[in-house]
Every structure is written in structure tokens, then in C-alpha cells.
Scaffold this active site. Structure first.
Site, short mmCIF file in Angstrom:
data_model
loop_
_atom_site.label_atom_id
_atom_site.label_comp_id
_atom_site.label_asym_id
_atom_site.label_seq_id
_atom_site.Cartn_x
_atom_site.Cartn_y
_atom_site.Cartn_z
N CYS A 1 19.17 -73.25 37.75
CA CYS A 1 18.97 -74.70 37.80
C CYS A 1 17.57 -75.08 37.30
CB CYS A 1 19.26 -75.19 39.21
SG CYS A 1 19.40 -76.97 39.40
N GLY A 2 16.83 -75.85 38.07
CA GLY A 2 15.51 -76.33 37.66
C GLY A 2 14.52 -75.22 37.38
#
Length: 195
Positions: free
Chosen positions: A98-99
Site C-alpha cells: 500500500c502506501g
């Protein structure tokens, strides 16, 4: 004893490391360590976590470094970047979801690796992201010692990392299948795992 570090920023996505950490923590020869920039971080779900190591004392000798996604990967941490670069250079396993993959892209840490992430267009302005041709539209991409995943790939991320660490991963793969399919569908396909 092998060591896995789970690095999480404040507002980390608590679900993204839960399956992997629980699988590793059940093994007698693995130790799970939590780390962050500050001594206490809060997840998106509101869990407060007192980490084992802060960035200033981050272990350089772990066998696995996992970067958990979330909402606070926009800041840069030179010491963390140097640590990730060293792990990759030494051939140690690094996983980002993800991030956290956005962080790798922004800091040039995806260079030379096939990879995935939430969305490649997010990195258009990142000058150190120089290999867009290596992006794959997949849930998880494993290239040598780097495993990247988008934010909807928690189970696939876990499965990929476990299969990279263990040659006999049938039991861990079956555990991920149980979570993926649900109990009753799993029983139809494989039988009851608890009997």
C-alpha cells in the site's frame, strides 16, 4: 532465532500486517519486532501500538523487513531509506504494501525491480521513480528479495512473503486459503482443517 521487523508509521493499516505477523509469530524460530518513527503509533483502526524499536535504534540485522501501509508515508526518513537500501543490497527480504510502496517509489528504491502498488500514476511527480516500465498491474509482485503489493492484497502479500521464506509452505498457503475462501467453502474443497 530469525527476526522480522514490521515498520509502521502513525495511522498504519492494522490489517495489512496482521496475517503475516501472526503466521511468523507462531513459529518457534521467528521473532516479530515492531518499529516506527515514534515510540507509540496509532493505527487507522484506533489501535495504539507501543513499538519495540524506534527509527534511531532500528535493527540492521533482521532477516525480514516489512513496511506496513497507511496514511503517513508522505514524509521522508533518510535513516529508514538507507536501511531499506542496505537490506535490498544485502539480499535480505523486504516487503512493502500500500502506501509503503509509494515511499519506495518516491525514494528510488524500486529501481531495478519489477513491482506493483496502489496506482502508478501516484508516482508521476516522483523524480526518483525511474522505471515505470517495470510496474505490473497485479495484486503482488515478487522480484528477487523485494515483494510489493497494493492495499487490497493483504492475503496475497502474506502468502507471497511466506512462500519466499519457507520451502515447505503448504500449511501456511492453506491457512491463507481458509481466510480467502471462508470456512464452509474451504471445507467443500479441502475438508475440515480442524478434524
Amino acid at each position: 532465532m530469525r527476526k522480522a521487523i514490521f515498520f509502521m508509521c502513525d495511522q498504519y493499516a492494522d490489517w495489512e500486517g496482521a496475517y503475516l505477523s501472526s503466521q511468523l509469530n507462531q513459529k518457534d524460530d521467528w521473532q516479530v519486532i515492531t518499529a516506527s518513527v515514534t515510540p507509540i503509533v496509532t493505527s487507522i483502526g484506533g489501535f495504539k501500538t507501543q513499538v519495540d524499536e524506534t527509527l534511531n535504534e532500528l535493527s540492521q540485522n533482521a532477516d525480514l523487513l516489512i513496511l506496513i501501509g497507511g496514511d503517513s508515508w508522505k514524509q521522508d526518513y533518510p535513516k529508514l531509506t538507507a536501511t531499506i537500501r542496505a537490506y535490498l543490497k544485502q539480499g535480505k527480504a523486504v516487503g512493502a504494501i500500500c502506501g509503503a510502496v509509494d515511499y519506495l517509489a518516491r525514494n528510488g528504491l524500486l529501481t531495478g525491480y519489477q513491482h506493483t502498488g496502489n496506482a502508478q500514476f501516484l508516482w508521476n511527480g516522483d523524480r526518483q521513480y525511474t522505471n515505470p516500465q517495470d510496474f505490473q498491474e497485479k495484486q503482488v509482485v515478487r522480484d528477487r528479495n523485494l515483494i510489493t503489493a497494493n492495499g487490497t492484497a493483504t492475503l496475497d502479500f502474506t502468502d507471497s512473503i511466506l512462500s519466499s521464506l519457507f520451502t515447505k509452505q503448504s500449511s501456511t498457503h492453506r491457512e491463507m486459503e481458509l481466510q480467502r475462501l471462508g470456512f464452509y467453502r474451504y471445507v467443500e474443497l479441502y475438508g475440515n482443517p480442524y478434524q
